[in-house]
Design an enzyme around this catalytic site. Structure first.
Site: not given
Ligand code: CDV
Length: 342
Positions: A47, A128, A203
């Site tokens: 990401e 996202k 993510c």
């Molecule tokens: N970049 C992210 O989406 N990080 C989130 C953290 C903040 C909880 C994750 O779900 O890994």
């Protein structure tokens, strides 16, 4: 007939706030050089690959904030990104890369794209959907912020699965499909139909089973997920290394597909600790390969997409076993509604 691919996660270590973009780009290309020397066909980057994970900072200057975004689809022409794609085309390696996208109308998205080396162009884009964190910074000055809700708009492209051309030598396969109550029917797919079915997420999306199932319902065989996860953050999440891997293993199993995760990890600005744990997982939920460092590292595995069939034709044959009439709550309701108190 086996449908074998050699794939890799390009894990990227610390990228500081003042990192030189050309130096970061050089590191990304070095990982691609390693992939080429190992005859890898597809590489996933994390990401927000090209910069530090800027949503942890509150920017007062719009022009400074803008330096972290790529503008109007200029990835393939901008000097700070284009050389990666040129190298991928030269090597014949497909790549998936995450970046902060600024559209013509000024909207910001947390985006990743899939670049097909054989086509010489971007063939799929994902924005996202699940943006973690807050719009305003936390009141605790020691807290690590995650201002994704401030800088990005939730993705508007859904979860589109797509086929990646020319990764497999032969794209003709035989499949078994459920046919009502009469059981399985074998049929030969047309030429071109057997190209791998892929999907992307970013993510925090990986923590939502709805994402995985949306792709699995399109027959996705391999999901790509780049991440950038703070190691421990009282306000947001705890015990991240384990939860990230559990999430990937369990969802790969429940959807009978392979998945690759690639971390942006290490100690950004010698202060912000990000988990590593990039991994390649098979449809049984087992780890095929995982990172051993918190630095730049290529994690490689050979996968046979035919292994998705086992789950798909038995336990998770959606056509025969899913009971959508019982699942209405999943789309009709957002938050939790408990039974009435006794
Ligand atoms: N970049 C992210 O989406 N990080 C989130 C953290 C903040 C909880 C994750 O779900 O890994």
């Amino acid at each position: 007939m086996p449908r074998i691919l050699k794939v890799a996660a390009a894990q990227v270590g610390a990228v500081h706030r003042d990192a030189d973009r050309q130096e970061t780009l050089f590191r990304l290309i070095s990982l691609l050089d390693q992939a080429a020397s190992q005859k890898v066909q597809l590489v996933l980057y994390p990401e927000c690959t090209f910069t530090t994970f800027f949503p942890r900072h509150l920017f007062t200057s719009q022009s400074e904030l803008d330096t972290y975004f790529e503008h109007n689809d200029d990835l393939l022409s901008s000097p700070s990104t284009a050389p990666l794609f040129q190298k991928a085309a030269e090597y014949g390696i497909d790549i998936s890369v995450g970046f902060a996208e600024r559209t013509e109308d000024g909207t910001g998205y947390n985006t990743c794209i899939y670049f097909s080396a054989s086509q010489g162009k971007i063939i799929n884009k994902y924005r996202k959907v699940h943006l973690p964190g807050t719009v305003e910074p936390f009141s605790d000055p020691e807290a690590v912020n995650q201002l994704e809700k401030r800088y990005f708009t939730p993705g508007n492209l859904g979860f589109p699965a797509f086929r990646a051309p020319n990764l497999l030598p032969s794209s003709s396969i035989t499949t078994k499909q459920s046919s009502g109550t009469t059981g399985l029917v074998e049929r030969k797919e047309e030429q071109g139909k057997g190209d791998p079915v892929l999907g992307m997420m970013i993510c925090n999306d990986r923590r939502w089973p709805e994402v995985w199932r949306s792709y699995a319902l399109q027959g996705a065989e391999l999901l790509l997920l780049g991440y950038n996860t703070v190691a421990h953050n009282e306000q947001l999440i705890r015990r991240n290394q384990q939860t990230g891997k559990l999430v990937q293993q369990s969802n790969s199993y429940m959807n009978s597909l392979f998945s690759i995760s690639a971390a942006r990890c290490g100690l950004d600005d010698n202060h912000y600790n990000l988990i590593s744990g990039s991994a390649i997982i098979n449809p049984e939920g087992h780890v095929l390969a995982e990172s051993t460092t918190k630095d730049d590292e290529l994690v490689v595995a050979e996968i046979d997409l035919e292994e998705c069939r086992q789950g798909r034709e038995k336990t998770f044959d959606f056509g025969r076993h899913r009971r959508t009439e019982a699942y209405a709550r999943i789309v009709d309701q957002v938050g939790v509604v408990e039974p009435e108190l006794l």
